[in-house]
Design a protein around this motif. Structure first.
Motif, PDB file in Angstrom:
ATOM      1  N   GLY A  55      27.201  20.640  -1.360  1.00 25.22           N
ATOM      2  CA  GLY A  55      27.205  21.156  -2.720  1.00 25.22           C
ATOM      3  C   GLY A  55      26.992  22.645  -2.855  1.00 25.22           C
ATOM      4  O   GLY A  55      27.067  23.179  -3.963  1.00 25.22           O
ATOM      5  N   VAL A  56      26.743  23.345  -1.755  1.00 23.37           N
ATOM      6  CA  VAL A  56      26.551  24.793  -1.834  1.00 23.37           C
ATOM      7  C   VAL A  56      27.901  25.471  -2.067  1.00 23.37           C
ATOM      8  O   VAL A  56      28.848  25.262  -1.311  1.00 23.37           O
ATOM      9  CB  VAL A  56      25.917  25.330  -0.540  1.00 23.37           C
ATOM     10  CG1 VAL A  56      25.784  26.851  -0.605  1.00 23.37           C
ATOM     11  CG2 VAL A  56      24.564  24.687  -0.294  1.00 23.37           C
ATOM     12  N   ARG A  57      27.985  26.291  -3.098  1.00 21.09           N
ATOM     13  CA  ARG A  57      29.228  26.972  -3.435  1.00 21.09           C
ATOM     14  C   ARG A  57      29.328  28.273  -2.649  1.00 21.09           C
ATOM     15  O   ARG A  57      28.413  29.100  -2.661  1.00 21.09           O
ATOM     16  CB  ARG A  57      29.304  27.251  -4.939  1.00 21.09           C
ATOM     17  CG  ARG A  57      29.325  25.982  -5.781  1.00 21.09           C
ATOM     18  CD  ARG A  57      29.342  26.292  -7.273  1.00 21.09           C
ATOM     19  NE  ARG A  57      30.567  26.934  -7.680  1.00 21.09           N
ATOM     20  CZ  ARG A  57      31.703  26.296  -7.961  1.00 21.09           C
ATOM     21  NH1 ARG A  57      31.767  24.971  -7.844  1.00 21.09           N
ATOM     22  NH2 ARG A  57      32.772  26.952  -8.354  1.00 21.09           N
ATOM     23  N   LEU A  58      30.432  28.451  -1.957  1.00 15.94           N
ATOM     24  CA  LEU A  58      30.662  29.632  -1.129  1.00 15.94           C
ATOM     25  C   LEU A  58      31.798  30.445  -1.740  1.00 15.94           C
ATOM     26  O   LEU A  58      32.935  29.964  -1.831  1.00 15.94           O
ATOM     27  CB  LEU A  58      31.026  29.213   0.297  1.00 15.94           C
ATOM     28  CG  LEU A  58      30.042  28.259   0.988  1.00 15.94           C
ATOM     29  CD1 LEU A  58      30.618  27.776   2.315  1.00 15.94           C
ATOM     30  CD2 LEU A  58      28.709  28.931   1.195  1.00 15.94           C
ATOM     31  N   GLN A  59      31.481  31.652  -2.170  1.00 23.73           N
ATOM     32  CA  GLN A  59      32.478  32.502  -2.797  1.00 23.73           C
ATOM     33  C   GLN A  59      33.193  33.316  -1.722  1.00 23.73           C
ATOM     34  O   GLN A  59      32.572  34.104  -1.016  1.00 23.73           O
ATOM     35  CB  GLN A  59      31.823  33.429  -3.814  1.00 23.73           C
ATOM     36  CG  GLN A  59      31.055  32.707  -4.915  1.00 23.73           C
ATOM     37  CD  GLN A  59      31.922  31.748  -5.717  1.00 23.73           C
ATOM     38  OE1 GLN A  59      33.122  32.003  -5.899  1.00 23.73           O
ATOM     39  NE2 GLN A  59      31.335  30.673  -6.194  1.00 23.73           N
ATOM     40  N   THR A  60      34.486  33.101  -1.586  1.00 17.90           N
ATOM     41  CA  THR A  60      35.293  33.827  -0.615  1.00 17.90           C
ATOM     42  C   THR A  60      36.288  34.719  -1.364  1.00 17.90           C
ATOM     43  O   THR A  60      36.513  34.531  -2.573  1.00 17.90           O
ATOM     44  CB  THR A  60      36.071  32.859   0.297  1.00 17.90           C
ATOM     45  OG1 THR A  60      37.220  32.361  -0.404  1.00 17.90           O
ATOM     46  CG2 THR A  60      35.199  31.688   0.745  1.00 17.90           C
ATOM     47  N   PRO A  61      36.918  35.669  -0.691  1.00 20.18           N
ATOM     48  CA  PRO A  61      37.936  36.494  -1.370  1.00 20.18           C
ATOM     49  C   PRO A  61      39.119  35.682  -1.867  1.00 20.18           C
ATOM     50  O   PRO A  61      39.916  36.180  -2.674  1.00 20.18           O
ATOM     51  CB  PRO A  61      38.376  37.473  -0.263  1.00 20.18           C
ATOM     52  CG  PRO A  61      37.222  37.533   0.675  1.00 20.18           C
ATOM     53  CD  PRO A  61      36.641  36.149   0.673  1.00 20.18           C
ATOM     54  N   PHE A  62      39.250  34.438  -1.418  1.00 18.21           N
ATOM     55  CA  PHE A  62      40.403  33.617  -1.786  1.00 18.21           C
ATOM     56  C   PHE A  62      40.050  32.530  -2.802  1.00 18.21           C
ATOM     57  O   PHE A  62      40.933  31.808  -3.265  1.00 18.21           O
ATOM     58  CB  PHE A  62      40.978  32.965  -0.525  1.00 18.21           C
ATOM     59  CG  PHE A  62      41.248  33.948   0.580  1.00 18.21           C
ATOM     60  CD1 PHE A  62      42.368  34.745   0.554  1.00 18.21           C
ATOM     61  CD2 PHE A  62      40.354  34.097   1.630  1.00 18.21           C
ATOM     62  CE1 PHE A  62      42.616  35.678   1.558  1.00 18.21           C
ATOM     63  CE2 PHE A  62      40.581  35.013   2.646  1.00 18.21           C
ATOM     64  CZ  PHE A  62      41.718  35.817   2.608  1.00 18.21           C
ATOM     65  N   GLY A  63      38.778  32.416  -3.156  1.00 18.18           N
ATOM     66  CA  GLY A  63      38.353  31.381  -4.083  1.00 18.18           C
ATOM     67  C   GLY A  63      37.083  30.703  -3.598  1.00 18.18           C
ATOM     68  O   GLY A  63      36.407  31.189  -2.695  1.00 18.18           O
ATOM     69  N   THR A  64      36.787  29.551  -4.194  1.00 22.39           N
ATOM     70  CA  THR A  64      35.526  28.864  -3.924  1.00 22.39           C
ATOM     71  C   THR A  64      35.707  27.694  -2.963  1.00 22.39           C
ATOM     72  O   THR A  64      36.604  26.869  -3.127  1.00 22.39           O
ATOM     73  CB  THR A  64      34.912  28.339  -5.233  1.00 22.39           C
ATOM     74  OG1 THR A  64      34.697  29.438  -6.125  1.00 22.39           O
ATOM     75  CG2 THR A  64      33.580  27.640  -4.978  1.00 22.39           C
ATOM     76  N   LEU A  65      34.840  27.652  -1.967  1.00 22.18           N
ATOM     77  CA  LEU A  65      34.702  26.498  -1.095  1.00 22.18           C
ATOM     78  C   LEU A  65      33.303  25.936  -1.298  1.00 22.18           C
ATOM     79  O   LEU A  65      32.387  26.657  -1.708  1.00 22.18           O
ATOM     80  CB  LEU A  65      34.900  26.878   0.373  1.00 22.18           C
ATOM     81  CG  LEU A  65      36.304  27.344   0.761  1.00 22.18           C
ATOM     82  CD1 LEU A  65      36.300  27.958   2.153  1.00 22.18           C
ATOM     83  CD2 LEU A  65      37.286  26.169   0.718  1.00 22.18           C
ATOM     84  N   VAL A  66      33.129  24.651  -1.022  1.00 24.63           N
ATOM     85  CA  VAL A  66      31.833  24.007  -1.227  1.00 24.63           C
ATOM     86  C   VAL A  66      31.413  23.307   0.061  1.00 24.63           C
ATOM     87  O   VAL A  66      32.211  22.598   0.679  1.00 24.63           O
ATOM     88  CB  VAL A  66      31.900  22.981  -2.391  1.00 24.63           C
ATOM     89  CG1 VAL A  66      30.532  22.346  -2.627  1.00 24.63           C
ATOM     90  CG2 VAL A  66      32.388  23.654  -3.661  1.00 24.63           C
ATOM     91  N   GLY A  67      30.156  23.527   0.459  1.00 23.91           N
ATOM     92  CA  GLY A  67      29.640  22.913   1.673  1.00 23.91           C
ATOM     93  C   GLY A  67      29.679  21.395   1.596  1.00 23.91           C
ATOM     94  O   GLY A  67      29.312  20.799   0.586  1.00 23.91           O
ATOM     95  N   ALA A  68      30.127  20.767   2.669  1.00 24.38           N
ATOM     96  CA  ALA A  68      30.324  19.317   2.701  1.00 24.38           C
ATOM     97  C   ALA A  68      29.014  18.554   2.845  1.00 24.38           C
ATOM     98  O   ALA A  68      27.993  19.093   3.289  1.00 24.38           O
ATOM     99  CB  ALA A  68      31.258  18.952   3.852  1.00 24.38           C
ATOM    100  N   ASN A  69      29.060  17.292   2.480  1.00 26.29           N
ATOM    101  CA  ASN A  69      27.965  16.352   2.733  1.00 26.29           C
ATOM    102  C   ASN A  69      28.028  15.957   4.209  1.00 26.29           C
ATOM    103  O   ASN A  69      29.006  15.374   4.661  1.00 26.29           O
ATOM    104  CB  ASN A  69      28.150  15.121   1.835  1.00 26.29           C
ATOM    105  CG  ASN A  69      27.040  14.094   1.987  1.00 26.29           C
ATOM    106  OD1 ASN A  69      26.258  14.126   2.946  1.00 26.29           O
ATOM    107  ND2 ASN A  69      26.969  13.164   1.047  1.00 26.29           N
TER     108      ASN A  69
END
Length: 404
Positions: A55-69
């Protein structure tokens, strides 16, 4: 007599159980420590009440990724994975069912981890509490959300292979190299990125902006890296979050809080040895702005009124509370994002077991305009032995817009 025999038999059974179970417990303990080295918490624990459920949101230059369970939940975690799936994800960037992983999951570093460390980490992960928590990890816009494109990304940016010790170096140096390059994945934040988000060749650990903070140059470069830091400065920073030059804040505060403060002393020492051993590249320091420059004059006035009470008129700071600004290579970074951010928005240092009281820096965006912030930042970057490019009002404006 029967009671005595029964007690002896029970003791023998208990001893036998502990003897047989000890290797397994040792493996779990090793796996738990490896998870700490790799800072799995950073990307996989959004809610402390649901550890490693993602659920951790990771802001990248290309958009948002979210840490997996990554708990062993069969529906929303990795409960259906085998060790072979896990190992492939860690060393090849290919997850369960052949799903390719984005570089935000630092498999480009984890590929250097040993089979033993991966096996121990996997064994420990099986002991986690399964938590049902659906996570949509890929929230990138088109076309970056197409995972097949990662085949090209890997071809350009990824070199698979376990860490190879350097026979010319000591065991301590090699341990430090293994941690920095592999499990600790320091280059994921501290190495400049190319247009595709991969590491630039020949620029390992030279600094990069990550989530609105400058992850600084941590090479042995004396002008803008760790060349002026002692080995003990590095160990102190990673253990307590504080040394004479800096207080960990932003993403690095999380890394210290959840990971490095818990590392064994011998591992911290090994990392310090490795980082200090790097070749100092031939970088010509820029000339400092002249004290007669209008920006320096304005900056000096603001510094005297707003900053000198804590950092001292000569930028000496206060040990373990307010970092010294004088002769501080972190202030000479080419990119002044972090310094601008701290002056404009304020910051709070990391709280650690060794130093539970975290010092704070007030925000000045409410009392200083963009020109004034630019002037005081430029003044700090060009006083007391520092020398770096001046900051403009537009630079300040861009940082503030990203904060908004």
């Amino acid at each position: 007599m029967k009671t005595r025999l029964s007690l002896c038999a029970a003791a023998l059974l208990l001893t036998s159980f502990v003897s047989h179970a000890q290797p397994e417990y040792d493996q779990y303990a090793r796996g738990s420590y490896i998870a700490t080295l790799a800072d799995c918490t950073a990307c996989h624990t959004a809610d402390p009440q649901q550890p490693f459920a993602g659920g951790v949101r990771l802001q990248t230059p290309f958009g948002t990724l979210v840490g997996a369970n990554i708990t062993p939940d069969r529906e929303t975690g990795i409960g259906n994975w085998r060790y072979e799936d896990f190992r492939r994800a860690m060393t090849e960037g290919i997850g369960h069912g052949g799903k390719r992983l984005y570089g935000a999951m630092p498999f480009t570093a984890y590929t250097k981890m040993s089979d033993k460390d991966l096996q121990d980490l996997w064994a420990w992960m099986q002991t986690l509490q399964p938590i049902h928590n659906p996570v949509e990890t890929n929230q990138l816009p088109f076309p970056f959300n197409i995972r097949t494109s990662l085949m090209v990304w890997n071809w350009i940016n990824f070199d698979q292979g376990a860490f190879q010790p350097d026979a010319r170096q000591s065991a301590q140096w090699n341990r430090g190299a293994y941690l920095v390059q592999g499990a600790g994945h320091c280059g994921t934040c501290h190495t400049p990125k190319n247009l595709l988000g991969g590491d630039k060749n020949g620029a390992f650990l030279r600094g990069e902006v990550v989530e609105g903070w400058m992850a600084p140059d941590i090479t042995a470069n004396p002008h803008s890296g760790l060349g002026k830091w002692s080995q003990q400065d590095i160990v102190s920073y990673l253990r307590t979050g504080v040394n004479r030059f800096d207080i960990a804040s932003g993403p690095m505060a999380d890394a210290v809080r959840h990971s490095t403060q818990h590392w064994r002393d011998e591992d911290l020492q090994a990392v310090a040895v490795y980082l200090k051993s790097g070749e100092s590249r031939d970088e010509k320091a820029p000339a400092a702005l002249a004290a007669t420059d209008d920006r320096m004059k304005l900056g000096a006035q603001i510094y005297a009124a707003k900053c000198s009470a804590c950092h001292s008129p000569g930028g000496r700071g206060e040990k373990n509370i307010f970092p010294q600004l004088a002769d501080n290579p972190l202030l000479n970074q080419e990119d002044a994002t972090s310094l601008i951010r701290v002056v404009a928005a304020g910051s709070r240092g990391v709280d650690t077991d060794a130093r539970p009281t975290a010092p704070a820096m007030p925000a000045f965006a409410g009392t200083l305009g963009d020109e004034e912030i630019a002037a005081v930042v430029s003044y700090i970057r060009n006083s007391w032995g520092n020398a770096a490019a001046p900051v403009s009002a537009d630079d300040v404006k861009k940082v503030k817009q990203k904060l908004e």
